[in-house]
Design a protein around this motif. Structure first.
Motif, mmCIF file in Angstrom:
data_model
loop_
_atom_site.group_PDB
_atom_site.id
_atom_site.type_symbol
_atom_site.label_atom_id
_atom_site.label_comp_id
_atom_site.label_asym_id
_atom_site.label_seq_id
_atom_site.Cartn_x
_atom_site.Cartn_y
_atom_site.Cartn_z
ATOM 1 N N GLU A 295 -3.561 0.492 -15.481
ATOM 2 C CA GLU A 295 -3.416 0.291 -16.925
ATOM 3 C C GLU A 295 -2.005 -0.182 -17.269
ATOM 4 O OE1 GLU A 295 -4.051 2.732 -21.136
ATOM 5 O OE2 GLU A 295 -4.263 3.763 -19.207
ATOM 6 N N SER A 296 -1.003 0.422 -16.632
ATOM 7 C CA SER A 296 0.381 0.006 -16.864
ATOM 8 C C SER A 296 0.590 -1.437 -16.413
ATOM 9 C CB SER A 296 1.339 0.927 -16.113
ATOM 10 O OG SER A 296 1.261 2.248 -16.604
ATOM 11 N N SER A 297 -0.021 -1.803 -15.290
ATOM 12 C CA SER A 297 0.083 -3.173 -14.783
ATOM 13 C C SER A 297 -0.485 -4.169 -15.790
ATOM 14 C CB SER A 297 -0.655 -3.279 -13.444
ATOM 15 O OG SER A 297 -0.778 -4.620 -13.037
ATOM 16 N N GLN A 298 -1.631 -3.839 -16.354
ATOM 17 C CA GLN A 298 -2.265 -4.738 -17.322
ATOM 18 C C GLN A 298 -1.475 -4.811 -18.616
ATOM 19 O OE1 GLN A 298 -6.112 -2.889 -17.525
ATOM 20 N NE2 GLN A 298 -6.928 -4.007 -15.755
ATOM 21 N N ASN A 299 -0.991 -3.678 -19.090
ATOM 22 C CA ASN A 299 -0.239 -3.657 -20.356
ATOM 23 C C ASN A 299 1.089 -4.395 -20.245
ATOM 24 O OD1 ASN A 299 -2.254 -2.172 -21.560
ATOM 25 N ND2 ASN A 299 -1.264 -0.194 -21.205
ATOM 26 N N ALA A 300 1.738 -4.261 -19.080
ATOM 27 C CA ALA A 300 3.038 -4.898 -18.876
ATOM 28 C C ALA A 300 2.925 -6.312 -18.320
ATOM 29 C CB ALA A 300 3.874 -4.049 -17.921
ATOM 30 N N ASN A 301 1.678 -6.734 -18.006
ATOM 31 C CA ASN A 301 1.450 -8.050 -17.411
ATOM 32 C C ASN A 301 2.293 -8.218 -16.136
ATOM 33 O OD1 ASN A 301 0.234 -10.564 -17.220
ATOM 34 N ND2 ASN A 301 1.842 -11.584 -18.399
ATOM 35 N N ASP B 179 -7.167 9.500 -8.113
ATOM 36 C CA ASP B 179 -7.889 8.402 -8.757
ATOM 37 C C ASP B 179 -7.370 8.158 -10.171
ATOM 38 O OD1 ASP B 179 -9.392 8.087 -6.505
ATOM 39 O OD2 ASP B 179 -11.164 9.138 -7.284
ATOM 40 N N HIS B 180 -7.071 9.263 -10.879
ATOM 41 C CA HIS B 180 -6.540 9.131 -12.237
ATOM 42 C C HIS B 180 -5.152 8.493 -12.191
ATOM 43 C CE1 HIS B 180 -5.714 11.167 -16.389
ATOM 44 N NE2 HIS B 180 -5.638 9.857 -16.431
ATOM 45 N N ALA B 181 -4.344 8.875 -11.205
ATOM 46 C CA ALA B 181 -3.003 8.302 -11.067
ATOM 47 C C ALA B 181 -3.087 6.804 -10.805
ATOM 48 C CB ALA B 181 -2.258 8.999 -9.928
ATOM 49 N N PHE B 182 -4.031 6.413 -9.960
ATOM 50 C CA PHE B 182 -4.197 4.976 -9.682
ATOM 51 C C PHE B 182 -4.628 4.225 -10.931
ATOM 52 C CE2 PHE B 182 -6.719 1.307 -8.227
ATOM 53 C CZ PHE B 182 -5.748 0.663 -7.465
ATOM 54 N N ALA B 183 -5.531 4.826 -11.718
ATOM 55 C CA ALA B 183 -5.970 4.197 -12.961
ATOM 56 C C ALA B 183 -4.805 4.026 -13.929
ATOM 57 C CB ALA B 183 -7.084 5.029 -13.600
ATOM 58 N N ARG C 101 0.823 -1.202 0.000
ATOM 59 C CA ARG C 101 0.000 0.000 0.000
ATOM 60 C C ARG C 101 0.862 1.259 0.000
ATOM 61 N NH1 ARG C 101 -3.707 1.435 5.108
ATOM 62 N NH2 ARG C 101 -1.627 1.986 5.877
ATOM 63 N N ASP C 102 1.950 1.227 0.804
ATOM 64 C CA ASP C 102 2.848 2.386 0.848
ATOM 65 C C ASP C 102 3.509 2.629 -0.505
ATOM 66 O OD1 ASP C 102 2.225 2.771 3.485
ATOM 67 O OD2 ASP C 102 4.038 1.828 4.276
ATOM 68 N N LEU C 103 3.958 1.543 -1.158
ATOM 69 C CA LEU C 103 4.585 1.683 -2.472
ATOM 70 C C LEU C 103 3.610 2.272 -3.487
ATOM 71 C CD1 LEU C 103 6.755 -1.510 -3.053
ATOM 72 C CD2 LEU C 103 7.515 0.867 -3.234
ATOM 73 N N ILE C 104 2.384 1.755 -3.503
ATOM 74 C CA ILE C 104 1.386 2.245 -4.448
ATOM 75 C C ILE C 104 1.067 3.709 -4.160
ATOM 76 C CG2 ILE C 104 -1.030 1.997 -5.174
ATOM 77 C CD1 ILE C 104 -0.668 -1.051 -4.688
ATOM 78 N N GLY C 105 1.014 4.073 -2.873
ATOM 79 C CA GLY C 105 0.784 5.468 -2.512
ATOM 80 C C GLY C 105 1.901 6.374 -2.998
ATOM 81 N N GLN C 106 3.153 5.916 -2.861
ATOM 82 C CA GLN C 106 4.282 6.711 -3.353
ATOM 83 C C GLN C 106 4.226 6.862 -4.866
ATOM 84 O OE1 GLN C 106 8.222 5.602 -1.702
ATOM 85 N NE2 GLN C 106 7.091 4.331 -0.256
ATOM 86 N N ALA C 107 3.887 5.758 -5.556
ATOM 87 C CA ALA C 107 3.809 5.812 -7.021
ATOM 88 C C ALA C 107 2.703 6.756 -7.473
ATOM 89 C CB ALA C 107 3.579 4.409 -7.579
ATOM 90 N N LYS C 108 1.569 6.727 -6.788
ATOM 91 C CA LYS C 108 0.479 7.663 -7.122
ATOM 92 C C LYS C 108 0.935 9.102 -6.944
ATOM 93 C CE LYS C 108 -3.539 7.038 -5.376
ATOM 94 N NZ LYS C 108 -4.607 6.721 -4.378
#
Length: 247
Positions: free
Chosen positions: A215-221, A207-211, A188-195
């Motif tokens: 999307e990057s997760s899905q595209n990069a598998n 919310d847009h940053a999380f989306a 959760r902390d990592l995802i928060g930093q990335a956002k």
């Protein structure tokens, strides 16, 4: 089965002391130290045991197998490799009592797991007790006790193993879930930093940053947390290169 009452009380008293020592030791707050303590206590608690191991049969398990020595670790590895043995049976297909007994791998029990038995006997191991501990898919595991002698574990030793397995399973269950919680908090902390990085870089809302991360997760598998980790590490590395140097 029937057991002498005095023997049973003596066994129970010894088990109680060892469990109390495990729960009182502050070092066992860390999972690896807890597993080491459980294995050591199991060898002390069960007559006939010369060593012990904790084996996970799920290839995706986060926590590794552990053993009291390298020879036992190697025998566990053989069972995983050949797909047979008491630790595999106890973890994946245990009997109703949860305890798998190999009284003589060089004799009557050889044909139950022939590939493993050959390695075990060659390594000087003739007896094994394996007890199912974790039942959840990611934490499926067995506690295994190894004896050099054939018929090393009599009926009292088998009861001691079953009794010891109850608090051991509870302790390890708690440790596993504490690790899962810690991992979830770290993710959760990592995802928060990335956002935060994306919000700063592109001027978008959270919310847009999380989306964008999804999307990057899905595209990069890739897993979402792995994408977040990559972005954070790349940003930190770039900033360190861009930092002005002082002369």
């Amino acid at each position: 089965m029937s057991f002498d009452r005095d023997v049973d009380l003596h066994t129970l008293a010894g088990l109680r002391r060892r469990v109390e020592a495990l729960t009182a030791d502050r070092a066992t707050r860390h999972r690896d130290d807890l597993v080491t303590g459980v294995l050591r206590a199991a060898v002390e608690a069960v007559d006939g045991a010369d060593g012990a191991s904790l084996t996970r049969t799920d290839p995706n398990a986060d926590a590794p197998d552990r053993a009291t020595d390298d020879e036992i670790a190697a025998l566990d590895a053989v069972q995983i490799s050949v797909g047979q043995g008491p630790c595999i049976e106890a973890a994946d297909h245990p009997p109703e009592c949860g305890l798998v007994v190999a009284a003589d791998l060089g004799g009557a029990d050889h044909d139950r797991w022939p590939d493993f038995a050959e390695h075990a006997v060659a390594a000087g191991c003739r007896s094994v007790l394996s007890l199912r501990l974790g039942v959840e898919e990611r934490h499926r595991s067995s506690l295994n006790l190894y004896g050099r002698r054939h018929h090393a574990f009599d009926a009292t030793a088998q009861v001691a193993a079953l009794l010891f397995g109850v608090p051991a399973a509870l302790l390890l269950h708690g440790a596993d879930h504490a690790d899962d919680l810690q991992h979830a908090l770290g993710s959760r902390d990592l995802i928060g930093q990335a956002k935060g990085i994306l919000v700063e870089r592109f001027g978008v809302h959270g919310d847009h940053a999380f989306a964008m991360l999804v999307e990057s997760s899905q595209n990069a598998n890739m897993k979402l947390v792995d994408v977040a980790r990559w972005l954070v590490e790349e940003t930190v590395a770039n900033r360190s290169h861009e930092a002005p140097t002082t002369s």
